[in-house]
Design a protein around this motif. Structure first.
Motif, short mmCIF file in Angstrom:
data_model
loop_
_atom_site.label_atom_id
_atom_site.label_comp_id
_atom_site.label_asym_id
_atom_site.label_seq_id
_atom_site.Cartn_x
_atom_site.Cartn_y
_atom_site.Cartn_z
N PRO A 102 8.55 -15.08 -10.25
CA PRO A 102 8.20 -13.68 -10.51
C PRO A 102 6.74 -13.39 -10.17
CG PRO A 102 9.48 -14.57 -12.33
CD PRO A 102 9.16 -15.72 -11.42
N GLU A 103 5.86 -14.32 -10.49
CA GLU A 103 4.44 -14.13 -10.22
C GLU A 103 4.18 -13.94 -8.73
OE1 GLU A 103 0.23 -16.51 -11.07
OE2 GLU A 103 2.15 -17.56 -11.20
N ALA A 104 4.79 -14.79 -7.89
CA ALA A 104 4.55 -14.71 -6.45
C ALA A 104 5.06 -13.39 -5.88
CB ALA A 104 5.23 -15.88 -5.74
N ILE A 105 6.24 -12.95 -6.32
CA ILE A 105 6.80 -11.70 -5.82
C ILE A 105 5.94 -10.51 -6.25
CG2 ILE A 105 8.73 -10.11 -6.06
CD1 ILE A 105 9.50 -12.25 -4.23
N LEU A 106 5.57 -10.46 -7.52
CA LEU A 106 4.82 -9.32 -8.03
C LEU A 106 3.43 -9.24 -7.41
CD1 LEU A 106 5.88 -9.41 -11.79
CD2 LEU A 106 6.50 -7.69 -10.08
N GLU A 107 2.79 -10.37 -7.20
CA GLU A 107 1.46 -10.35 -6.60
C GLU A 107 1.53 -9.91 -5.14
OE1 GLU A 107 -0.68 -13.95 -7.20
OE2 GLU A 107 -1.04 -13.56 -9.33
N THR A 108 2.65 -10.14 -4.49
CA THR A 108 2.83 -9.65 -3.12
C THR A 108 3.10 -8.15 -3.12
OG1 THR A 108 3.69 -11.78 -2.40
CG2 THR A 108 4.24 -9.88 -1.04
N MET A 109 3.86 -7.69 -4.08
CA MET A 109 4.23 -6.28 -4.13
C MET A 109 3.08 -5.39 -4.61
SD MET A 109 8.09 -6.62 -5.75
CE MET A 109 8.70 -5.01 -5.27
N ILE A 110 2.21 -5.94 -5.46
CA ILE A 110 1.12 -5.14 -6.05
C ILE A 110 -0.20 -5.62 -5.47
CG2 ILE A 110 0.06 -4.37 -8.20
CD1 ILE A 110 2.65 -5.38 -9.62
N PRO A 111 -0.89 -4.83 -4.67
CA PRO A 111 -2.15 -5.26 -4.05
C PRO A 111 -3.19 -5.70 -5.09
CG PRO A 111 -1.38 -3.22 -3.05
CD PRO A 111 -0.50 -3.47 -4.24
N ALA A 290 -1.07 18.16 11.52
CA ALA A 290 -1.08 19.62 11.68
C ALA A 290 -0.10 20.28 10.72
CB ALA A 290 -0.73 19.98 13.12
N ARG A 291 0.91 19.52 10.27
CA ARG A 291 1.89 20.05 9.31
C ARG A 291 1.43 19.83 7.87
NH1 ARG A 291 7.61 19.76 11.22
NH2 ARG A 291 7.58 19.65 13.47
N GLY A 292 0.26 19.22 7.72
CA GLY A 292 -0.25 18.96 6.37
C GLY A 292 0.36 17.74 5.73
N VAL A 293 0.96 16.85 6.54
CA VAL A 293 1.58 15.64 6.01
C VAL A 293 0.57 14.50 6.07
CG1 VAL A 293 3.45 13.97 6.29
CG2 VAL A 293 3.86 16.39 6.75
N HIS A 294 0.34 13.88 4.93
CA HIS A 294 -0.66 12.83 4.80
C HIS A 294 -0.03 11.48 5.16
CE1 HIS A 294 -4.09 10.67 3.66
NE2 HIS A 294 -3.98 10.68 2.35
N THR A 295 -0.66 10.76 6.10
CA THR A 295 -0.19 9.43 6.50
C THR A 295 -1.25 8.40 6.12
OG1 THR A 295 1.02 10.35 8.38
CG2 THR A 295 0.55 7.99 8.44
N VAL A 296 -0.83 7.29 5.50
CA VAL A 296 -1.77 6.24 5.12
C VAL A 296 -1.44 4.94 5.85
CG1 VAL A 296 -2.17 7.26 2.85
CG2 VAL A 296 -0.43 5.49 3.11
N VAL A 297 -2.41 4.03 5.84
CA VAL A 297 -2.27 2.72 6.50
C VAL A 297 -2.21 1.65 5.42
CG1 VAL A 297 -3.24 1.20 8.26
CG2 VAL A 297 -3.73 3.65 8.32
N TRP A 298 -1.45 0.57 5.71
CA TRP A 298 -1.25 -0.48 4.69
C TRP A 298 -1.15 -1.84 5.37
CZ3 TRP A 298 0.25 0.65 -0.64
CH2 TRP A 298 0.61 -0.47 -1.39
N HIS A 299 -2.18 -2.65 5.23
CA HIS A 299 -2.11 -4.05 5.69
C HIS A 299 -3.26 -4.84 5.09
CE1 HIS A 299 -5.34 -3.35 8.57
NE2 HIS A 299 -4.66 -2.37 9.11
N SER A 300 -3.26 -6.15 5.30
CA SER A 300 -4.20 -7.05 4.62
C SER A 300 -5.63 -6.96 5.13
CB SER A 300 -3.70 -8.50 4.74
OG SER A 300 -3.60 -8.87 6.12
N HIS A 301 -5.87 -6.36 6.29
CA HIS A 301 -7.22 -6.29 6.83
C HIS A 301 -8.02 -5.10 6.30
CE1 HIS A 301 -6.62 -9.05 10.58
NE2 HIS A 301 -6.00 -9.49 9.51
N LEU A 302 -7.41 -4.26 5.49
CA LEU A 302 -8.13 -3.14 4.92
C LEU A 302 -9.07 -3.62 3.81
CD1 LEU A 302 -5.23 -0.54 4.46
CD2 LEU A 302 -6.78 -0.77 6.42
N SER A 303 -10.09 -2.84 3.54
CA SER A 303 -10.94 -3.14 2.39
C SER A 303 -10.15 -2.85 1.12
CB SER A 303 -12.21 -2.28 2.42
OG SER A 303 -11.88 -0.91 2.19
N GLU A 304 -10.61 -3.39 0.00
CA GLU A 304 -9.91 -3.15 -1.26
C GLU A 304 -9.91 -1.66 -1.60
OE1 GLU A 304 -11.25 -5.62 -4.46
OE2 GLU A 304 -9.92 -7.24 -3.84
N GLY A 305 -11.00 -0.98 -1.29
CA GLY A 305 -11.07 0.45 -1.56
C GLY A 305 -10.07 1.24 -0.73
N GLU A 306 -9.95 0.90 0.56
CA GLU A 306 -8.98 1.57 1.42
C GLU A 306 -7.56 1.30 0.94
OE1 GLU A 306 -11.39 1.52 5.69
OE2 GLU A 306 -10.18 -0.21 5.08
#
Length: 754
Positions: A102-111, A290-306
């Motif tokens: 459970p620990e390994a799965i949850l730590e992967t799912m939760i940054p 242009a439609r006001g739809v917010h897109t975010v990025v998600w991967h391990s190279h981002l800073s913790e803040g991003e």
């Protein structure tokens, strides 16, 4: 029956700890937390006399706990649940299927940033407060001229301004501002500021996509309509989008995304490499912002803040679309209606550390949980996906032509054995490839050279005594790196100075053998001395966002030739690239892996597909010492159907995946005899308890027999269904007593056999 809402009389919840407990524990909820607590909330709990993190899995409990004995949880860590309802189900499934804790799965799912309790970034703004009288202002000018100066400046502004910027520009201390706030002349407010990854990717080039929307080809239009129909049906389905390189699969994805977001749905768009994220997110944002739809990025190279801000935008429902690498499959997207897995065949979707999940397969299961559509796209689909099409589990949409009637690149096959016999030396760059590189440079066109091996030379050896410079801790030769003259092991990181003479016989004839990207870079620089050549591999990409800069420079023409490994082999779209060279195309064919032929075919087709994506025709030079190997011949002719039929027939003959599931059980330890002893004992357990449920092969040494001083042996388990046997295997393993010096791991549906 488990409760689905918090009972404020009892206020009890079950929490799974992130610190190694394999079952949920019951806790009482203090009144201060009851208003904010939700299913999936991240909470801090008392455990083992420490404060630990946990996730609320359930309201209420069936556990028998004496009254007054329940411990109180301490706090709710984040304002939004870290696991949405579908992610909670996904957590339970992934834990069982991939035999993970459970620990390994949850730590992967939760940054990590979320688990640390990071808060939003705020910026303090100042604005005008009450107006000073003339006398008050005169007094300030006499006694506190700096306060008077900042007050006059702020009184002239229309909107609040950042406090730090003003103090820095006016060279005034914070105390002067604080005094004015205390007197009521100024107001201060803290405003959240989102850290947006790749905010600069919405550049002029991508903005054109908004203004001049591409006209779909007939095949693209048919695929879009089929996906739209599947989305409208509002039931779970998987569609394989099989389109040749350059056929416009991304445009099909974008049309599907637009339909989903227009109806308020959420989208997860997976790419196999971090290097592909900037290009992809730029195109998605160009279409949706242009439609006001917010897109975010998600991967391990981002800073913790991003990473935190991306998570918060999704968890709060502010953002509806996420583009990212493998781990984005766990992003907390609300109302998830579409999963896209681009280049679905890529082994990089499989995580090699615990939990050893496959992002593609998890995406399919998450789509199932949400009754949504999962689109798997590739020019070279995996045989597993094709087999699912054959069985009717997946639907398929095919795009067999490139956009704008562009032709597939012309492919030249160079037999390097003949090249060595005809030339004066065995250069790794054939005369055919060298001449074409010069031709492209003179025409101001760009080229890509691919070699899936970093470093300068793969080994250093002595021809007199046979000495090979090998790692002391791993059973592989060390790689020579020209930049610092060191030998490095790419498995354990061990490094040492490269010898000038043989350590065994003292011969000065010691030689560097084999090829790496550094050496290719040097050779090509001599062929094209005036060209701007850049190398892109794991060694050169040490700085954050450096790969983005290099790819952007290549896109705008600042770089003439790109030399690289896997990270440039797929998905990148550069219209001015008219030549691709595969320096050692058959390297992946000669490894101990039943997928070797499939990987070689896919790699050649994918790398070749980087050429001729613009207005000019493309060419590909494939250098090989085994030109008649079936994967190379099929790839040369772009004969996907022929390769698929032959390879599936071979897999069927040996009953390999996709016809059965494979589970790899690896044992390792410093004492090989002890490791083998426990494997033999374990085999006796399997004979007694699992007879007839799976086929066991082995034990055998792993292809890389030693890593970090640990010897490695493996068993292979073949079964019609992994999910039907993995539970019993794990239960037996938990009961099996093994020496603590022997470590084992179970890998379900492995992609790496080394």
């Amino acid at each position: 029956m488990p409760k689905n809402k918090l009972n404020h009389d009892t206020a009890v919840v079950e929490v799974i700890a992130l610190s190694g407990f394999d079952k949920a524990l019951a806790y009482a909820v203090p009144p201060t937390c009851q208003a904010t607590l939700q299913l999936g909330s991240l909470v801090r709990i008392p455990l083992r006399r420490r404060s630990e993190l946990g996730v609320v899995l359930r309201f209420g409990t069936d556990q028998v706990v004496p009254p007054g004995k329940l411990k109180m949880l301490f706090e709710v860590v984040q304002p939004y649940p870290v696991l949405t309802p579908d992610l909670m189900e996904l957590y339970r499934w992934a834990q069982k299927y991939y035999a993970a804790t459970p620990e390994a799965i949850l730590e992967t799912m939760i940054p990590a940033a979320i688990r640390k309790g990071m808060k939003p970034k705020t910026r303090r703004y100042i604005s005008k407060g009450k107006a000073p009288t003339v006398e008050e202002l005169e007094t300030l000018e006499k006694r506190a001229p700096k306060q008077a100066a900042i007050l006059k400046f702020i009184r002239q502004q229309v909107k609040p301004l950042p406090r730090a910027d003003i103090l820095k520009a006016m060279k005034i201390s914070a105390s002067a501002c604080d005094s004015l706030v205390a007197k009521g002349y100024l107001h201060e407010t803290d405003t959240e500021e989102e850290r947006v990854a790749y905010e600069d990717e919405l550049g002029d080039q991508e903005s054109v996509v908004v203004e001049t929307r591409p006209v779909l080809t007939e095949e693209q239009d048919a695929a879009v309509r089929a996906i739209h129909d599947a989305i409208t049906a509002d039931v779970f389905s998987v569609r394989l989008l099989h389109g040749v390189t350059g056929s416009g699969k991304t445009e099909v994805y974008l049309n599907a995304i637009e339909k989903i977001v227009a109806e308020g749905g959420g989208v997860i768009f997976l790419v196999p490499e971090v290097a592909l994220a900037p290009q992809t997110v730029g195109r998605v944002r160009a279409r949706l912002e242009a439609r006001g739809v917010h897109t975010v990025v998600w991967h391990s190279h981002l800073s913790e803040g991003e990473r935190y801000d991306a998570w918060k935008a999704l968890a709060s429902g502010e953002a509806h679309v996420v583009v990212g690498a493998r781990s984005a499959v766990f992003a907390p997207v609300q109302n998830l209606k579409l999963m896209i897995v681009d280049e679905e065949h890529e082994p990089s979707y499989k995580q090699e550390e615990s939990p050893r999940y496959n992002g593609r397969d998890v995406a399919v299961f998450r789509a199932h949980l949400n009754k949504s559509v999962c689109v798997l796209g590739s020019a070279t689909p995996s045989l597993e996906s094709l087999y699912n099409v054959e069985r009717g589990k997946y639907a398929v949409d095919r795009i067999l032509k490139r956009v704008d009637h562009r032709q597939l690149p012309k492919i030249h096959l160079v037999d390097m054995r003949r090249e060595a016999l005809q030339g004066k030396g065995a250069s790794p760059i054939s005369r055919t490839l060298a001449n074409k590189l010069v031709d492209r440079f003179e025409k101001k066109e760009q080229s890509i050279l691919f070699l899936n091996r970093r470093g300068f030379s793969t080994s250093i050896l002595c021809p007199d005594c046979g000495y090979v410079a090998s790692c002391k801790h791993c059973s592989i030769p060390m790689t020579f790196h020209r930049t610092d003259g060191k030998l490095r092991c790419h498995l354990c990181g061990e490094q040492r100075e490269a010898p000038l003479k043989c350590p065994e016989c003292q011969s000065i004839n010691i030689r560097k053998k084999g090829l790496g990207t550094q050496k290719i870079e040097d050779i090509v620089q001599k062929i094209l001395p005036r060209a701007k050549i850049v190398r892109m591999d794991a060694d050169s990409m040490s700085k954050k966002n450096l790969y983005r800069k290099i790819l952007n420079d290549f896109r705008i023409g600042k770089i003439d030739l790109l030399v690289g490994t896997q990270m440039i082999a797929k998905g990148l779209d550069f219209p001015n690239v008219t030549l691709v060279g595969l320096v050692d195309a058959d390297k992946s064919l000669h490894v101990e892996d039943f997928r070797a032929a499939e990987r070689t075919f896919q790699l050649i087709v994918q790398v070749s597909g980087r050429s001729g994506r613009g207005d000019r025709a493309g060419e590909v030079v494939i250098q090989t010492s085994t030109p008649h190997a079936p994967p190379i011949q099929f790839a040369r002719k772009s004969d996907f159907d022929g390769f698929q039929l032959e390879e599936l027939e071979q897999r069927r003959e040996f009953n390999y995946p996709p016809f059965r599931h494979l589970i790899r059980h690896l044992f390792r330890g410093r004492n090989p005899d002890k490791v083998n002893f426990y494997i033999e004992q374990w085999l006796k357990v399997l004979d007694q308890e699992m007879e007839g449920q799976l086929e066991v092969r082995g034990p055998a040494p792993a292809p890389i027999e030693k890593i970090r001083d640990e010897y490695r042996f493996q068993l292979w388990y073949f079964a019609p269904s992994a999910s039907r046997v993995i539970g019993k295997l794990v239960a037996l393993r938990q009961q099996f007593k093994m020496d603590k010096e022997v470590i084992d791991l179970i890998d379900v549906d492995p992609m790496n056999m080394s």
